[in-house]
Each structure stands twice: as C-alpha cells, then as structure tokens.
Write a protein that holds these residues in place. Sequence first.
Motif, PDB file in Angstrom:
ATOM      1  N   TRP A  32      31.440  39.332  38.631  1.00 29.18           N
ATOM      2  CA  TRP A  32      32.109  38.708  37.656  1.00 29.18           C
ATOM      3  C   TRP A  32      32.768  37.385  38.304  1.00 29.18           C
ATOM      4  O   TRP A  32      33.763  37.725  39.029  1.00 29.18           O
ATOM      5  N   THR A  33      32.320  36.165  38.020  1.00 26.94           N
ATOM      6  CA  THR A  33      32.572  35.128  38.904  1.00 26.94           C
ATOM      7  C   THR A  33      32.871  33.841  37.708  1.00 26.94           C
ATOM      8  O   THR A  33      32.152  34.142  36.554  1.00 26.94           O
ATOM      9  N   ASN A  34      33.294  32.811  37.933  1.00 30.04           N
ATOM     10  CA  ASN A  34      33.224  31.610  37.096  1.00 30.04           C
ATOM     11  C   ASN A  34      31.977  30.902  36.846  1.00 30.04           C
ATOM     12  O   ASN A  34      31.949  30.135  35.913  1.00 30.04           O
ATOM     13  N   PHE A  35      30.979  31.321  37.785  1.00 29.76           N
ATOM     14  CA  PHE A  35      29.716  30.715  37.330  1.00 29.76           C
ATOM     15  C   PHE A  35      28.706  31.399  36.886  1.00 29.76           C
ATOM     16  O   PHE A  35      27.440  31.081  36.995  1.00 29.76           O
ATOM     17  N   THR A  52      28.115  52.633  31.856  1.00 29.27           N
ATOM     18  CA  THR A  52      29.290  51.941  32.356  1.00 29.27           C
ATOM     19  C   THR A  52      28.923  50.320  32.774  1.00 29.27           C
ATOM     20  O   THR A  52      27.877  50.209  32.744  1.00 29.27           O
ATOM     21  N   LEU A  53      30.033  49.758  32.792  1.00 25.26           N
ATOM     22  CA  LEU A  53      30.012  48.518  33.088  1.00 25.26           C
ATOM     23  C   LEU A  53      30.878  48.379  34.504  1.00 25.26           C
ATOM     24  O   LEU A  53      31.838  48.858  34.616  1.00 25.26           O
ATOM     25  N   LEU A  54      30.201  47.803  35.545  1.00 22.81           N
ATOM     26  CA  LEU A  54      30.883  47.510  36.863  1.00 22.81           C
ATOM     27  C   LEU A  54      31.094  46.238  36.875  1.00 22.81           C
ATOM     28  O   LEU A  54      30.147  45.475  37.071  1.00 22.81           O
ATOM     29  N   PHE A  55      32.448  45.736  37.046  1.00 21.78           N
ATOM     30  CA  PHE A  55      32.986  44.368  37.274  1.00 21.78           C
ATOM     31  C   PHE A  55      33.424  44.280  38.548  1.00 21.78           C
ATOM     32  O   PHE A  55      34.212  45.067  39.178  1.00 21.78           O
ATOM     33  N   SER A  56      32.666  43.398  39.288  1.00 20.49           N
ATOM     34  CA  SER A  56      33.004  43.193  40.702  1.00 20.49           C
ATOM     35  C   SER A  56      33.562  41.835  41.011  1.00 20.49           C
ATOM     36  O   SER A  56      32.732  40.915  40.624  1.00 20.49           O
ATOM     37  N   TYR A  57      34.709  41.454  41.612  1.00 16.99           N
ATOM     38  CA  TYR A  57      35.541  40.398  41.286  1.00 16.99           C
ATOM     39  C   TYR A  57      36.328  39.866  42.502  1.00 16.99           C
ATOM     40  O   TYR A  57      36.892  40.767  42.995  1.00 16.99           O
ATOM     41  N   GLY A  58      36.666  38.744  42.554  1.00 13.80           N
ATOM     42  CA  GLY A  58      37.679  38.337  43.705  1.00 13.80           C
ATOM     43  C   GLY A  58      39.192  38.269  43.249  1.00 13.80           C
ATOM     44  O   GLY A  58      39.194  38.687  41.814  1.00 13.80           O
ATOM     45  N   VAL A 101      36.831  39.444  28.858  1.00 10.88           N
ATOM     46  CA  VAL A 101      37.324  38.035  29.237  1.00 10.88           C
ATOM     47  C   VAL A 101      38.116  38.234  30.533  1.00 10.88           C
ATOM     48  O   VAL A 101      38.692  39.296  30.813  1.00 10.88           O
ATOM     49  N   CYS A 102      38.048  36.940  31.363  1.00 11.39           N
ATOM     50  CA  CYS A 102      38.779  37.001  32.541  1.00 11.39           C
ATOM     51  C   CYS A 102      40.050  36.160  32.090  1.00 11.39           C
ATOM     52  O   CYS A 102      40.015  35.074  31.661  1.00 11.39           O
ATOM     53  N   PRO A 103      41.326  36.770  32.237  1.00  7.67           N
ATOM     54  CA  PRO A 103      42.437  36.101  31.719  1.00  7.67           C
ATOM     55  C   PRO A 103      43.106  35.029  32.747  1.00  7.67           C
ATOM     56  O   PRO A 103      44.023  34.348  32.271  1.00  7.67           O
ATOM     57  N   SER A 104      42.745  34.706  33.780  1.00  5.41           N
ATOM     58  CA  SER A 104      42.808  33.836  34.817  1.00  5.41           C
ATOM     59  C   SER A 104      42.810  32.429  33.908  1.00  5.41           C
ATOM     60  O   SER A 104      41.803  32.112  33.438  1.00  5.41           O
ATOM     61  N   PHE A 105      43.797  31.648  34.170  1.00  9.71           N
ATOM     62  CA  PHE A 105      43.937  30.249  33.490  1.00  9.71           C
ATOM     63  C   PHE A 105      42.584  29.531  33.730  1.00  9.71           C
ATOM     64  O   PHE A 105      42.180  29.257  34.562  1.00  9.71           O
ATOM     65  N   GLY A 106      42.008  29.128  32.179  1.00  8.98           N
ATOM     66  CA  GLY A 106      40.875  28.428  32.127  1.00  8.98           C
ATOM     67  C   GLY A 106      39.840  29.254  32.393  1.00  8.98           C
ATOM     68  O   GLY A 106      38.366  28.615  32.415  1.00  8.98           O
ATOM     69  N   HIS A 107      39.424  30.432  33.079  1.00  9.87           N
ATOM     70  CA  HIS A 107      38.319  30.758  33.252  1.00  9.87           C
ATOM     71  C   HIS A 107      37.358  31.244  31.892  1.00  9.87           C
ATOM     72  O   HIS A 107      36.165  31.084  32.290  1.00  9.87           O
ATOM     73  N   CYS A 108      38.015  31.729  31.044  1.00 12.79           N
ATOM     74  CA  CYS A 108      37.406  32.257  29.849  1.00 12.79           C
ATOM     75  C   CYS A 108      36.812  30.989  29.227  1.00 12.79           C
ATOM     76  O   CYS A 108      35.812  31.022  28.698  1.00 12.79           O
ATOM     77  N   THR A 110      35.778  28.611  30.425  1.00 11.72           N
ATOM     78  CA  THR A 110      34.619  28.002  31.210  1.00 11.72           C
ATOM     79  C   THR A 110      33.453  28.830  31.183  1.00 11.72           C
ATOM     80  O   THR A 110      32.256  28.661  32.115  1.00 11.72           O
ATOM     81  N   GLY A 111      33.236  30.023  30.406  1.00 12.69           N
ATOM     82  CA  GLY A 111      32.331  30.879  30.308  1.00 12.69           C
ATOM     83  C   GLY A 111      32.436  32.107  31.080  1.00 12.69           C
ATOM     84  O   GLY A 111      31.710  33.084  30.911  1.00 12.69           O
ATOM     85  N   MET A 112      33.785  32.284  31.243  1.00  9.87           N
ATOM     86  CA  MET A 112      33.786  33.885  32.209  1.00  9.87           C
ATOM     87  C   MET A 112      34.058  34.854  31.166  1.00  9.87           C
ATOM     88  O   MET A 112      35.574  35.250  30.858  1.00  9.87           O
ATOM     89  N   LYS A 113      33.303  35.092  30.210  1.00 11.39           N
ATOM     90  CA  LYS A 113      33.652  36.226  29.077  1.00 11.39           C
ATOM     91  C   LYS A 113      32.151  36.844  28.820  1.00 11.39           C
ATOM     92  O   LYS A 113      31.178  36.427  29.053  1.00 11.39           O
TER      93      LYS A 113
END
Length: 181
Positions: A32-35, A52-58, A101-108, A110-113
């Motif tokens: 689960w990344t910005n890219f 199940t969905l496994l989200f792995s992220y920093g 979605v990723c709630p970090s500012f700007g991530h969603c 830019t496609g992190m959803k």
Amino acid sequence: MAIAALFLVLILGAATQSTYAVQHTVGDSSGWTNFGDYTTWAAGKTFNVGDTLLFSYGSSHSVDVVSKSDYDNCATGNAIDSYTGGSTTVKLAQPGPMYFVCPSFGHCSTGMKLAINVVSQSSNSPATTTPSYGSNSSPPSTTSPSTPISKPTKDAGSANIANMVVVGFSLILAPLFMFMS
C-alpha cells in the motif's frame, strides 16, 4: 450403509469447499504505497465474502474505510474504520462495494485508493447494494485510534491445509465405515 458413507463424504467435501478463503495482499509485493495502481490491481480479482485484504504500508500511511462519496472526493474526515500500524488485515464480511483510501494529505488524490466489490461465495455475482449505515443513511463518525488496530484472521494457507486433512480423513474413514457394516 454404503450410500450413507458416500453421502457423508460428499457433505464434508461440499462444506470444506465453502470454507476456502483468500488473503489478497493489496498492491502485491509493492504493498500500500503512493506508487500503486490499485484500479488495475483489483481489476482481475474476485473478492468473496470471507476473504481478507492485507494492507502493508510504511509509517507515513494508514488505511481508512470510507463511503463511495468520500472515496470519489478523497474525503477522510468521516471514515467508517481507520487503521494504522504498518500491517492491517481487513476481513470481507458482507457482499457489496467497499472503498479504501490513505488519509495522509495528498495520498488519495494521487491514486492511493482502492474500490472493490465483494461477492457472495455462493453466487460469485456482483452485489448491487450499497453499504447500509442505519436510519441516518450516512457512515458513522469515528476517531482515529492512538494505537494500531488490526483484525487478525486465519492464514488462508493453514485453512487450506486443515481442509485437505478433513477431506483426507473422510476419504479414509468412509471405506472403513462400509466394511464395518
């Protein structure tokens, strides 16, 4: 008695087949990344109730479950569920669309959803209903937890092994039942 034993084997086989669940690692090895291109990632997959969905992220990311409107607008202030901690497993408990979605500012933006449609295992056809939030027709308001939340589930691999053991014992015990009668 032979018919009863055969019937028992068929019932156990059918019951075992319905217990298979798949763990989908969101973004595969990239996580689960910005890219990530999560629309393409989800396009070839079937998501069943029980999977199940496994989200792995920093540490700069997290996961919010949101409504379709919030997904479309990248709005994260009214999340249905929020997860932090770097590794989150979400069980797909009911058929219908789900939005992440990723709630970090700007991530969603830019496609992190991620948008998926969960289907019932018995039908494997897309559900057409939308999530229900009770009489107010809007998702409940939640606050972000201060500690990581992860909903643990059984590993799909160990569940498959257990199911194979049950089927194996059934196939061994059925002939024994027939010879004993």
